[in-house]
Scaffold this motif. Sequence first.
Motif, PDB file in Angstrom:
ATOM      1  N   SER A  83      88.861  30.986  80.121  1.00  0.00           N
ATOM      2  CA  SER A  83      88.376  31.544  81.401  1.00  0.00           C
ATOM      3  C   SER A  83      88.202  30.435  82.427  1.00  0.00           C
ATOM      4  CB  SER A  83      87.047  32.280  81.202  1.00  0.00           C
ATOM      5  OG  SER A  83      87.245  33.420  80.417  1.00  0.00           O
ATOM      6  N   GLY A  88      91.677  29.292  83.496  1.00  0.00           N
ATOM      7  CA  GLY A  88      92.251  30.319  84.369  1.00  0.00           C
ATOM      8  C   GLY A  88      91.630  30.301  85.754  1.00  0.00           C
ATOM      9  N   SER A 111      87.024  40.624  80.331  1.00  0.00           N
ATOM     10  CA  SER A 111      87.779  39.570  81.043  1.00  0.00           C
ATOM     11  C   SER A 111      88.078  38.400  80.101  1.00  0.00           C
ATOM     12  CB  SER A 111      87.022  39.087  82.284  1.00  0.00           C
ATOM     13  OG  SER A 111      85.897  38.332  81.931  1.00  0.00           O
ATOM     14  N   VAL A 127      92.062  36.879  79.738  1.00  0.00           N
ATOM     15  CA  VAL A 127      92.475  35.499  80.065  1.00  0.00           C
ATOM     16  C   VAL A 127      93.345  34.865  78.979  1.00  0.00           C
ATOM     17  CG1 VAL A 127      90.602  34.927  81.657  1.00  0.00           C
ATOM     18  CG2 VAL A 127      90.297  34.528  79.209  1.00  0.00           C
ATOM     19  N   ASP A 142      93.034  35.517  87.400  1.00  0.00           N
ATOM     20  CA  ASP A 142      91.870  35.016  86.658  1.00  0.00           C
ATOM     21  C   ASP A 142      90.887  34.271  87.563  1.00  0.00           C
ATOM     22  OD1 ASP A 142      93.831  33.075  86.714  1.00  0.00           O
ATOM     23  OD2 ASP A 142      94.194  33.155  84.557  1.00  0.00           O
TER      24      ASP A 142
END
Length: 636
Positions: free
Chosen positions: A48, A51, A238, A242, A397
């Motif tokens: 994450s 990203g 989420s 990612v 992202d």
Amino acid sequence: LSHPLMNFLAQLVTPELLVSPSSQDGDLGSECPEDRGNWTGRLDFLLSCIGYCVGLGNVWRFPYRAYTNGGGAFLVPYFIMLAICGIPIFFMELSLGQFSSLGPLAVWKISPLFKGVGMGTILIVSLVAIYYNMIIAYVLFYLFASLTSDLPWQHCGNWWNTDLCLDHHVIKAGNTTFPVNITNTVSPSEEYWSRYVLHIQGSSGIGDPGRIRWNLCLCLLLSWTIVYLCILKGVKSSGKVVYFTATFPYLILVMLLIRGVTLEGAWKGIRFYLTPQFDHLLSSKVWIEAALQIFYSLGVGFGGLLTFASYNTFHQNIYRDTFIVTLGNAVTSILAGFAIFSVLGYMSQELGVPVNQVAKAGPGLAFVVYPQAMTMLPLSPFWSFLFFFMLLTLGLDSQFAFMETIVTAVTDEFPYYLRPKKASFSAVICIALFLMGLILTTEGGMYWLVLLDDYSAGFGLMVVVITTCLVVTRVYGMKRFCRDIHMMLGFKPGPYFRACWMVLSPATMMALLVYNIVKYQPSEYGSYRFPAWAEVLGILMGVLSCLMIPVGMVVAVLREEGMLWERVQQASRPAMDWGPSLEENRTGMYVASLAGSQSPKPLMVHMRKYGGITSYENTAIEVDREMEEEEEESMM
């Protein structure tokens, strides 16, 4: 042994008093605040962050910045600024988030007097989220337009083209021996972008937005729908998306890179990109540009890093993660430069013009120059689709992070009302930001996008980061902050981090801020100059985020009692419940400061949990001993 006897012995070993409220349900295996949610996999957090940091700027800003600021020589100030400004502030943000398990607003329990900094952050992120998703909408538009056998920006002769349109295919087919004067001509890709996608000829300026472009409006709606579906369950959803959006761009980038360097003339572009011009290093502008690139590329100050770290377990090794993400981000930028400039070199050879005439930055590179280069390749729709798919995954992202920051910040402020309804609240935020972004889908929407891009995260963001740095090191105290990190990671930050936090990082950003104000230039888009009222509106956007800081101070002081100076002192001290969110992680000064706390020493809870003293408990004992020694010294 019989069951009653076993139960009796178990009770003898673990007296009721030693069980903390957070473990009374018997689930001692969980190290995280349950109701808030956490990352579900080991790599969720790291991917994450990668990203979030690796975004559109790596592709369309870094290569151009490098080539205009000394080519290969630009890497010297770039890595120096990464060491002074990037890595230390990145680590500070992650530490604050992980230590407290709080979002960018609630984290200001560290010093309630400065809660306005958090409010400023949320305002900046909201403005950026509005226009960033519009860029994703443009990418979607081009992605769909690439699903043809012939790219629509390949030739002149369409209804949107003018007499100035010049098709390079025609020049090549004609085998003209005399040089063609292309100074007063426009490429088909440029007219496709400005006259068809934007339909900018329908607007006379920022004050005359014209009609809504329904195809753009639908693309914006689609991009918001994708973002909402991906953040629907917070970091649980989420964090899984990612795995694709943070890794897939690298695959495409490598494909574009291999394709680029095998093209004729690619070396011209790469030589242009990397030839070092060391005389540039004597110019302050180059150092400022390097610092700006680091600052925006890593996304410090937007609250995204702090938000992501707040969903970590208390002892996650963010020190290691800091170096992986920051250095990975730098390498990606350099790689992207090769992919972009190899294609620009080929294009300059095809058109018979110098590389500097085709090189551009920002949307001009993504939506005009690179698409035009794609038309010169065999299988052009395939390469075009890949390029825009890469931009889509790069942008998404980063947008997840902006949205997660806003949602987390507000739900942490009102956990009882909003946390159970997080999905509905996320929907409300997405709809509100979509409606605010509708002006960007009009014929004059590009003017508004440029205004937002220039002012929303300019000096306001720098003020936010400088203030955060100063509050943590001066108001909260460097010694105390280092002790918190020691408690969390098992070691104290070394002299490099302390020197950067105390002096180097704030000083560098102060210089950036002064430079931005002194070298202020009014916004422009091509040959269009923005009117004075638009400039004022833009400056107000930046000032408003800064004004949140004094407003927050006034509110915090009014909540305290006593004389003015006493109120200020009380408001600047950490709140009573500041510290790790779980009782078993609270040692030393943080013991029994949570509401409803029963445990005399969370260390005992740890001993039950691990069946002995772990390295983290040793750290806790060290920290406690250190604090006792300091107290004795101060009493003497």
